[in-house]
Design a protein around this motif. Structure first.
Motif, short mmCIF file in Angstrom:
data_model
loop_
_atom_site.label_atom_id
_atom_site.label_comp_id
_atom_site.label_asym_id
_atom_site.label_seq_id
_atom_site.Cartn_x
_atom_site.Cartn_y
_atom_site.Cartn_z
N ASN A 261 0.90 -1.33 -0.04
CA ASN A 261 0.08 -0.11 -0.28
C ASN A 261 0.81 1.38 0.03
O ASN A 261 1.87 1.38 0.89
N PHE A 262 0.62 2.23 -0.89
CA PHE A 262 1.23 3.43 -1.07
C PHE A 262 0.48 4.48 -0.66
O PHE A 262 -1.02 4.36 -1.10
N ALA A 263 0.64 5.56 0.08
CA ALA A 263 -0.04 6.83 0.24
C ALA A 263 0.84 8.17 0.21
O ALA A 263 1.86 8.22 1.05
N ALA A 264 0.33 8.74 -0.51
CA ALA A 264 1.09 10.11 -0.73
C ALA A 264 0.79 11.05 0.53
O ALA A 264 -0.33 11.59 0.53
N THR A 265 1.65 11.45 1.44
CA THR A 265 1.43 11.88 2.62
C THR A 265 1.57 13.47 2.50
O THR A 265 1.30 14.09 3.49
N ALA B 290 1.84 17.27 -4.02
CA ALA B 290 0.82 17.47 -5.18
C ALA B 290 -0.36 16.40 -5.08
O ALA B 290 -1.39 16.40 -5.64
N LEU B 291 0.44 14.99 -4.80
CA LEU B 291 -0.73 13.92 -4.96
C LEU B 291 -1.15 13.55 -3.52
O LEU B 291 -1.61 12.53 -3.14
N ARG B 292 -1.20 14.31 -2.56
CA ARG B 292 -1.34 14.29 -0.97
C ARG B 292 -2.71 13.73 -0.98
O ARG B 292 -3.68 14.32 -1.54
N GLY B 293 -2.88 12.41 -0.47
CA GLY B 293 -4.25 11.86 -0.13
C GLY B 293 -4.60 10.89 -1.21
O GLY B 293 -5.48 9.97 -1.06
N TRP B 294 -3.68 10.66 -2.28
CA TRP B 294 -4.06 9.59 -3.17
C TRP B 294 -3.32 8.38 -2.55
O TRP B 294 -2.31 8.28 -2.02
N ARG B 295 -3.97 7.41 -2.75
CA ARG B 295 -3.45 5.98 -2.65
C ARG B 295 -3.28 4.99 -3.83
O ARG B 295 -4.20 4.93 -4.41
N LYS C 17 -8.88 7.85 -3.63
CA LYS C 17 -8.88 9.50 -3.11
C LYS C 17 -10.05 9.73 -2.35
O LYS C 17 -11.03 9.71 -2.79
N SER C 18 -9.62 10.22 -1.30
CA SER C 18 -10.77 10.74 -0.31
C SER C 18 -10.72 12.31 -0.51
O SER C 18 -9.79 12.88 -0.52
#
Length: 366
Positions: free
Chosen positions: A322-326, A329-334, A364-365
């Motif tokens: 699992n990858f999560a951009a913390t 620009a991609l913050r919140g994308w998984r 994406k939330s």
């Protein structure tokens, strides 16, 4: 190795684009993840192959897309592998006695590839209840070998069937019991076709267009209850959880049958490599019943046309990332990737066993 290369070809373009995008996102993400109340962590979600694992806060949305690839091959009766020659000389044809039907099976599926595209939306009605809707689109390929006439092991030729289209739609309410436990209250709506047709090669050399057997249809044709319960928790370094879900058919469809009821139990453990990356391991056990009833338009000297040659039990081992951009620009994308290989399969044979599954998805939330 050959089957893995097939999956690689299927997913290469999508996978490269997603991984490249996330690599760019991580490159602009701060080295230290957010530590505020809205901090994002790769442990916050279960492996991508688990559906309905988490709830959302009131007013929060999440959109998702998953691509699940499954590869099957060979023939198995119970836990034993058999050859196509054994099938056509020993397995009775259920439809023997009808015009043109030989005494034993004469068409043997040899391999199958399935790609299911799943698009989902989740919305937090309240902090305790999240609504989820999921639609899917299937593309299937099944290869067959046809044997000549009514006896012997002389091969006549091969053919492929390739149905595709939308499947059934799922609506699920995730109802929180505690912070870590929720009920999965689901309903499957029969939006997928169960009357797909294609051309085949008969043992007498004909090429008629027929209704495809049960495993190649895209929908159940029935409204199905999908109850379940999910537990998920985590610490700073580890995440873990378990889920039990079922599918209960509500009567028969218009064609006169219902697919077998299903039960799936799974448990997983995930370890944080960084706040944005987590490695997971998962075990899944599944039981699926035989088809109840029969479609009078599905008949032929092939195992997939027999309602009794459906279902069985299996245990599968899976690993994932699992990858999560913390930040950035991609913050919140998984991005999630998970692959599975069966440990044991006990099939109501003869059937094709699963070689492996591979699931990849983005979420994406907002």
């Amino acid at each position: 190795m050959k089957t893995l290369l097939k999956a690689g070809t299927t997913l290469a373009v999508t996978g490269c684009a997603l991984v490249t995008s996330f690599a760019i996102g991580f490159a602009v993400t701060p080295a230290i993840a957010d530590d505020g109340p809205e901090a994002i962590n790769a442990l916050d979600h279960a492996p991508i192959g688990v559906m309905g694992d988490h709830r959302h806060a009131a007013g929060e949305w999440m959109v998702s897309y998953r691509l699940m690839h499954m590869d099957m091959g060979g023939t198995q009766i119970g836990t034993n592998s058999v050859t196509p020659q054994q099938v056509v000389t020993t397995v009775p044809n259920r439809f023997f006695g009808a015009p043109g039907q030989p005494p034993t099976l004469r068409i043997v599926p040899t391999s199958m590839r399935m790609d299911m595209h799943m698009a989902g939306v989740m919305y937090g009605i309240s902090d305790q209840i999240t609504l989820m809707v999921m639609a899917n689109y299937w593309t299937n390929e099944m290869d067959h070998t046809t044997f000549q006439g009514g006896m012997g092991i002389a091969e006549l030729g091969t053919f492929r069937t390739t149905p595709g289209g939308f499947g059934d739609t799922k609506i699920v309410a995730l109802i929180g019991l505690t912070d870590t436990v929720h009920i999965n209250a689901g309903l499957s709506i029969p939006t997928g076709s169960n009357s797909k047709t294609d051309d085949i090669l008969t043992p007498m050399g004909g090429n008629p267009t027929v209704r495809l057997p049960y495993p190649m249809q895209l929908g159940s044709g029935t409204f199905d209850l999908e109850p379940g319960i999910t537990y998920r928790d985590q610490s700073a370094a580890f995440g873990w959880g378990a889920q039990v879900k079922g599918t209960v058919r509500l009567g028969s469809n218009d064609e006169g049958y219902a697919y077998g009821d299903r039960a799936i139990a799974t448990a997983w453990m995930a370890a944080s490599i960084t706040p944005g990356v987590a490695l997971s391991g998962r075990i899944q056990a599944e039981t699926l019943g035989r088809v109840d009833g029969i479609d009078p338009l599905i008949a032929g000297p092939v195992q997939t046309a027999n309602p009794d040659f459906q279902g069985g039990e299996s245990v599968t081992g899976l690993i994932g990332l699992n990858f999560a951009a913390t930040g950035g620009a991609l913050r919140g994308w998984r991005l999630g990737i998970e692959g599975g290989i069966p440990i044991v399969q006990d099939l109501n044979g003869p059937q094709m066993p699963t070689d492996y599954t591979l699931t990849m998805g983005v979420q994406k939330s907002f």
